[in-house]
Design a protein around this motif. Structure first.
Motif, PDB file in Angstrom:
ATOM      1  N   VAL A  82       0.855  -1.186   0.000  1.00 28.35           N
ATOM      2  CA  VAL A  82       0.000   0.000   0.000  1.00 28.35           C
ATOM      3  C   VAL A  82       0.895   1.242   0.000  1.00 28.35           C
ATOM      4  O   VAL A  82       1.499   1.574   1.009  1.00 28.35           O
ATOM      5  CB  VAL A  82      -0.931   0.013   1.234  1.00 28.35           C
ATOM      6  N   TYR A  83       1.026   1.870  -1.160  1.00 26.46           N
ATOM      7  CA  TYR A  83       1.793   3.098  -1.255  1.00 26.46           C
ATOM      8  C   TYR A  83       0.821   4.230  -0.949  1.00 26.46           C
ATOM      9  O   TYR A  83      -0.019   4.571  -1.771  1.00 26.46           O
ATOM     10  CB  TYR A  83       2.384   3.252  -2.655  1.00 26.46           C
ATOM     11  N   CYS A  84       0.941   4.760   0.233  1.00 30.09           N
ATOM     12  CA  CYS A  84      -0.157   5.633   0.649  1.00 30.09           C
ATOM     13  C   CYS A  84       0.251   6.673   1.674  1.00 30.09           C
ATOM     14  O   CYS A  84       1.336   6.632   2.243  1.00 30.09           O
ATOM     15  CB  CYS A  84      -1.278   4.780   1.233  1.00 30.09           C
ATOM     16  N   GLU A  85      -0.651   7.564   1.876  1.00 33.01           N
ATOM     17  CA  GLU A  85      -0.620   8.511   2.985  1.00 33.01           C
ATOM     18  C   GLU A  85      -1.914   8.290   3.759  1.00 33.01           C
ATOM     19  O   GLU A  85      -2.987   8.658   3.283  1.00 33.01           O
ATOM     20  CB  GLU A  85      -0.550   9.948   2.478  1.00 33.01           C
ATOM     21  N   ILE A  86      -1.810   7.667   4.907  1.00 24.79           N
ATOM     22  CA  ILE A  86      -2.995   7.448   5.735  1.00 24.79           C
ATOM     23  C   ILE A  86      -2.936   8.432   6.894  1.00 24.79           C
ATOM     24  O   ILE A  86      -1.996   8.422   7.679  1.00 24.79           O
ATOM     25  CB  ILE A  86      -3.038   5.996   6.281  1.00 24.79           C
ATOM     26  N   GLU A  87      -3.903   9.272   6.965  1.00 25.11           N
ATOM     27  CA  GLU A  87      -3.930  10.266   8.041  1.00 25.11           C
ATOM     28  C   GLU A  87      -5.338  10.363   8.591  1.00 25.11           C
ATOM     29  O   GLU A  87      -6.263  10.773   7.887  1.00 25.11           O
ATOM     30  CB  GLU A  87      -3.464  11.630   7.544  1.00 25.11           C
ATOM     31  N   VAL A  88      -5.496   9.957   9.837  1.00 29.32           N
ATOM     32  CA  VAL A  88      -6.802  10.014  10.488  1.00 29.32           C
ATOM     33  C   VAL A  88      -6.621  10.670  11.844  1.00 29.32           C
ATOM     34  O   VAL A  88      -5.708  10.325  12.588  1.00 29.32           O
ATOM     35  CB  VAL A  88      -7.410   8.601  10.671  1.00 29.32           C
ATOM     36  N   LYS A  89      -7.485  11.598  12.170  1.00 30.36           N
ATOM     37  CA  LYS A  89      -7.422  12.266  13.464  1.00 30.36           C
ATOM     38  C   LYS A  89      -8.707  12.011  14.252  1.00 30.36           C
ATOM     39  O   LYS A  89      -9.806  12.112  13.724  1.00 30.36           O
ATOM     40  CB  LYS A  89      -7.237  13.774  13.288  1.00 30.36           C
ATOM     41  N   ASN A  90      -8.509  11.656  15.525  1.00 30.08           N
ATOM     42  CA  ASN A  90      -9.630  11.567  16.469  1.00 30.08           C
ATOM     43  C   ASN A  90     -10.750  10.630  16.021  1.00 30.08           C
ATOM     44  O   ASN A  90     -11.931  10.941  16.140  1.00 30.08           O
ATOM     45  CB  ASN A  90     -10.218  12.955  16.728  1.00 30.08           C
ATOM     46  N   ALA A  91     -10.402   9.489  15.486  1.00 26.17           N
ATOM     47  CA  ALA A  91     -11.427   8.494  15.157  1.00 26.17           C
ATOM     48  C   ALA A  91     -12.043   7.987  16.458  1.00 26.17           C
ATOM     49  O   ALA A  91     -11.358   7.847  17.472  1.00 26.17           O
ATOM     50  CB  ALA A  91     -10.819   7.337  14.376  1.00 26.17           C
ATOM     51  N   PRO A  92     -13.337   7.701  16.471  1.00 26.93           N
ATOM     52  CA  PRO A  92     -13.994   7.265  17.714  1.00 26.93           C
ATOM     53  C   PRO A  92     -13.611   5.838  18.079  1.00 26.93           C
ATOM     54  O   PRO A  92     -13.104   5.076  17.249  1.00 26.93           O
ATOM     55  CB  PRO A  92     -15.481   7.353  17.360  1.00 26.93           C
ATOM     56  N   PHE A  93     -13.851   5.462  19.323  1.00 24.42           N
ATOM     57  CA  PHE A  93     -13.730   4.071  19.738  1.00 24.42           C
ATOM     58  C   PHE A  93     -14.944   3.298  19.224  1.00 24.42           C
ATOM     59  O   PHE A  93     -16.031   3.870  19.040  1.00 24.42           O
ATOM     60  CB  PHE A  93     -13.645   3.957  21.258  1.00 24.42           C
ATOM     61  N   ILE A  94     -14.759   2.012  19.026  1.00 27.54           N
ATOM     62  CA  ILE A  94     -15.816   1.186  18.440  1.00 27.54           C
ATOM     63  C   ILE A  94     -17.127   1.301  19.208  1.00 27.54           C
ATOM     64  O   ILE A  94     -18.208   1.357  18.629  1.00 27.54           O
ATOM     65  CB  ILE A  94     -15.385  -0.296  18.394  1.00 27.54           C
ATOM     66  N   TRP A  95     -17.014   1.341  20.545  1.00 34.41           N
ATOM     67  CA  TRP A  95     -18.220   1.198  21.371  1.00 34.41           C
ATOM     68  C   TRP A  95     -18.862   2.523  21.733  1.00 34.41           C
ATOM     69  O   TRP A  95     -19.809   2.562  22.515  1.00 34.41           O
ATOM     70  CB  TRP A  95     -17.879   0.417  22.647  1.00 34.41           C
ATOM     71  N   GLU A  96     -18.364   3.619  21.211  1.00 36.12           N
ATOM     72  CA  GLU A  96     -18.976   4.909  21.500  1.00 36.12           C
ATOM     73  C   GLU A  96     -20.342   5.033  20.810  1.00 36.12           C
ATOM     74  O   GLU A  96     -20.604   4.391  19.801  1.00 36.12           O
ATOM     75  CB  GLU A  96     -18.070   6.054  21.041  1.00 36.12           C
ATOM     76  N   LYS A  97     -21.188   5.853  21.375  1.00 39.14           N
ATOM     77  CA  LYS A  97     -22.533   6.047  20.829  1.00 39.14           C
ATOM     78  C   LYS A  97     -22.481   6.895  19.553  1.00 39.14           C
ATOM     79  O   LYS A  97     -21.541   7.638  19.316  1.00 39.14           O
ATOM     80  CB  LYS A  97     -23.434   6.727  21.863  1.00 39.14           C
ATOM     81  N   ASP A  98     -23.542   6.762  18.765  1.00 39.74           N
ATOM     82  CA  ASP A  98     -23.750   7.605  17.585  1.00 39.74           C
ATOM     83  C   ASP A  98     -22.632   7.490  16.546  1.00 39.74           C
ATOM     84  O   ASP A  98     -22.252   8.474  15.905  1.00 39.74           O
ATOM     85  CB  ASP A  98     -23.909   9.076  18.000  1.00 39.74           C
ATOM     86  N   ILE A  99     -22.086   6.277  16.392  1.00 45.66           N
ATOM     87  CA  ILE A  99     -21.100   6.038  15.343  1.00 45.66           C
ATOM     88  C   ILE A  99     -21.837   5.622  14.073  1.00 45.66           C
ATOM     89  O   ILE A  99     -22.803   4.871  14.139  1.00 45.66           O
ATOM     90  CB  ILE A  99     -20.101   4.936  15.762  1.00 45.66           C
ATOM     91  N   GLN A 100     -21.369   6.126  12.950  1.00 42.67           N
ATOM     92  CA  GLN A 100     -21.981   5.756  11.679  1.00 42.67           C
ATOM     93  C   GLN A 100     -21.993   4.236  11.542  1.00 42.67           C
ATOM     94  O   GLN A 100     -20.997   3.560  11.772  1.00 42.67           O
ATOM     95  CB  GLN A 100     -21.193   6.384  10.528  1.00 42.67           C
ATOM     96  N   SER A 101     -23.126   3.676  11.174  1.00 45.69           N
ATOM     97  CA  SER A 101     -23.303   2.225  11.178  1.00 45.69           C
ATOM     98  C   SER A 101     -22.702   1.590   9.923  1.00 45.69           C
ATOM     99  O   SER A 101     -23.393   1.255   8.976  1.00 45.69           O
ATOM    100  CB  SER A 101     -24.792   1.885  11.270  1.00 45.69           C
ATOM    101  N   TRP A 102     -21.369   1.425   9.926  1.00 43.42           N
ATOM    102  CA  TRP A 102     -20.702   0.778   8.805  1.00 43.42           C
ATOM    103  C   TRP A 102     -20.129  -0.583   9.201  1.00 43.42           C
ATOM    104  O   TRP A 102     -19.462  -1.241   8.418  1.00 43.42           O
ATOM    105  CB  TRP A 102     -19.617   1.672   8.222  1.00 43.42           C
ATOM    106  N   PHE A 103     -20.409  -1.016  10.443  1.00 40.36           N
ATOM    107  CA  PHE A 103     -20.039  -2.358  10.901  1.00 40.36           C
ATOM    108  C   PHE A 103     -21.143  -2.853  11.828  1.00 40.36           C
ATOM    109  O   PHE A 103     -21.957  -2.081  12.324  1.00 40.36           O
ATOM    110  CB  PHE A 103     -18.684  -2.351  11.611  1.00 40.36           C
ATOM    111  N   ASN A 104     -21.175  -4.148  12.050  1.00 40.05           N
ATOM    112  CA  ASN A 104     -22.248  -4.751  12.857  1.00 40.05           C
ATOM    113  C   ASN A 104     -21.784  -4.996  14.284  1.00 40.05           C
ATOM    114  O   ASN A 104     -20.633  -5.378  14.513  1.00 40.05           O
ATOM    115  CB  ASN A 104     -22.698  -6.079  12.229  1.00 40.05           C
ATOM    116  N   ILE A 105     -22.705  -4.820  15.226  1.00 42.65           N
ATOM    117  CA  ILE A 105     -22.425  -5.108  16.632  1.00 42.65           C
ATOM    118  C   ILE A 105     -23.468  -6.083  17.158  1.00 42.65           C
ATOM    119  O   ILE A 105     -24.670  -5.868  16.981  1.00 42.65           O
ATOM    120  CB  ILE A 105     -22.437  -3.829  17.497  1.00 42.65           C
ATOM    121  N   THR A 106     -22.995  -7.140  17.791  1.00 40.10           N
ATOM    122  CA  THR A 106     -23.887  -8.093  18.448  1.00 40.10           C
ATOM    123  C   THR A 106     -23.544  -8.145  19.922  1.00 40.10           C
ATOM    124  O   THR A 106     -22.437  -7.796  20.329  1.00 40.10           O
ATOM    125  CB  THR A 106     -23.752  -9.506  17.833  1.00 40.10           C
ATOM    126  N   ASN A 107     -24.499  -8.584  20.730  1.00 38.70           N
ATOM    127  CA  ASN A 107     -24.293  -8.639  22.176  1.00 38.70           C
ATOM    128  C   ASN A 107     -24.218 -10.074  22.655  1.00 38.70           C
ATOM    129  O   ASN A 107     -25.037 -10.913  22.293  1.00 38.70           O
ATOM    130  CB  ASN A 107     -25.430  -7.917  22.905  1.00 38.70           C
TER     131      ASN A 107
END
Length: 449
Positions: A82-107
């Motif tokens: 991967v020849y890239c520039e990956i730059e991400v700031k302040n991404a949320p933790f998985i379990w925080e509320k109100d995260i955009q639903s792009w992955f599934n969570i089961t209990n």
């Protein structure tokens, strides 16, 4: 497999008897069975390392502060460059509320621990006061509970009031890049989250990353996830929420594939060949809820205690003293050791020094703690071995005045007797306070055994 096939051929050539036909049938059947088993394993585990797609281009414009820039993804053999520039700031933790639903969570259905007997807690007045002075609200609440000796509130507290209640969650992702520090980013979308719960690098920057692509992965990689305390009590315990089938059919992704990590994984039944680390690309990724902020849930702790499964002698009559040599060294430790040895001799108790310069295997370390009736020592990674201590063990921790209750909480949830002795800023303790704690433990252990 090749040796077995060659052996079969040799058998067929060597035997010219009337039973040659039967042996040929046997060898052919055996070879077919082996090939079938091999094919099955390759489908489930062996071919989880997949050849990536042909050259693909991913160009993502910066539209938000949290962006992922992938300029070119090129494949070769089983590796993905991967020849890239990956730059991400302040991404949320998985379990925080109100995260955009792009992955599934089961209990996961948590186990009831209503009948599990909890331990007892005795803090020196100075340690209690240090809880009040702590910046964390949960510690301040705990100081009030202990000062009032409110056992009902202590039982409800369980060390989680500051962080919320665990629900045994498990997240699943598709087509993501997973980093050893717990960061997860989608390969083609402007989406990123972090595994863990309170500590993590708040910015991710990578250049020219080389990753291997896997079909199925379970990741317990978190920030500091390679440490003596942090791996078993924050990362490893996450496997409590992963089914046996998910573990068996997946590679296990960790922060660092070091000796200690591999020993812990072996204890819980994970083969080293299925352990991976570093930056990976996962077609399907499972991320269980780990021990947040050094506070594993009761489910986590009970799962690991049962998995460790260290034998406990019928009679335990040993005081185990922990010695640190590599960091936070106590300047007058020799004097403390002589004092504890004298106490053990007068009380007719065996003495054992747990010196981090001369540590046996992890299994033998855990066995030492399972054998002890009293464990005493400074705050530090050595006390993670309390996970093997049976109910009734008395723990004396030289507890820092800046307050850290992880071992108090572990002892409490395991049903141990915990006593805190103030450890001052210069890494010293007062002899009279050690004596008081030892006498208290002796009285407790005599009543328990």
């Amino acid at each position: 497999m090749c040796q077995m096939k060659e052996r079969c051929v040799a058998v067929m050539e060597r035997n010219k008897s009337l039973f040659l036909g039967r042996k040929i049938i046997f060898c052919v059947t055996l070879s077919a069975l082996i090939i079938s088993i091999e094919t099955f394993f390759h489908q489930s585990i062996g071919t989880n390392i997949l050849k990536p797609d042909k050259i693909s281009n991913y160009i993502i414009a910066q539209k938000k502060p949290n962006s992922v820039f992938l300029s070119l993804v090129e494949s070769s053999s089983d590796l993905l460059y991967v020849y890239c520039e990956i730059e991400v700031k302040n991404a949320p933790f998985i379990w925080e509320k109100d995260i955009q639903s792009w992955f599934n969570i089961t209990n996961h259905i948590s186990i009831s621990h209503k009948n599990h007997s909890l331990g007892t807690v005795k803090l020196d007045l100075e340690n209690t006061q240090s809880l009040y002075k702590n910046r964390r609200k949960g510690y301040q609440v705990l100081g009030e509970i202990i000062e009032r000796h409110d056992l009902n509130r202590l039982r409800r507290w369980n060390g989680l009031s500051e962080y919320g209640i665990y629900s045994g969650r498990k997240a699943t992702f598709n087509d993501v890049i997973m980093f050893s520090n717990g960061w997860i980013i989608h390969k083609t979308k402007q989406l990123a989250v972090r595994n863990g719960g309170c500590l993590s690098e708040n910015k991710l920057q990578m250049h020219n990353v080389t990753v291997t692509r896997y079909k199925r992965v379970v990741s317990i990689a978190v920030f500091w996830g390679e440490g003596a305390w942090h791996f078993p009590m924050e990362a490893l315990v996450g496997l409590a929420y992963v089914t046996d089938t998910e573990q068996w059919s997946s590679f296990i992704h960790v922060t660092q594939k070091n000796k200690l990590v591999l020993q812990w994984l072996k204890l819980v039944g994970i083969n080293e060949k299925r352990v991976i680390h570093g930056t990976i690309l996962a077609d399907y990724l499972i991320v269980p809820e780990t021990g947040k902020c050094g506070s594993p849930s009761q489910d986590h702790i009970q799962w690991l205690y049962k998995k460790v499964n260290i034998s406990v002698p019928f009679k335990r009559n040993t005081v185990l003293l922990i010695k640190r040599n590599k960091s936070r060294v106590m300047p007058h430790f020799a004097k403390i050791q002589r004092f504890v040895e004298k106490f053990a001799k007068e009380a007719n108790i065996n003495f054992l020094l747990h010196d981090d310069n001369f540590l046996p295997s992890l299994h033998d370390q855990l066995q030492r703690f399972a054998n002890a009736s009293i464990v005493i020592g400074p705050h530090g990674g050595g006390m993670v071995n309390l996970i093997a201590a049976p109910k009734g063990t008395c723990v004396i921790e030289f507890s820092p005045m800046e307050a850290n209750v992880c071992y108090m909480r572990l002892s409490y949830l395991l049903g141990l007797t915990y006593v805190a002795v103030p450890l001052y800023g210069n890494n010293t303790v007062k002899e009279n306070k050690i004596k008081e704690a030892l006498n208290y433990c002796q009285g407790k252990t005599n009543s328990n055994f």
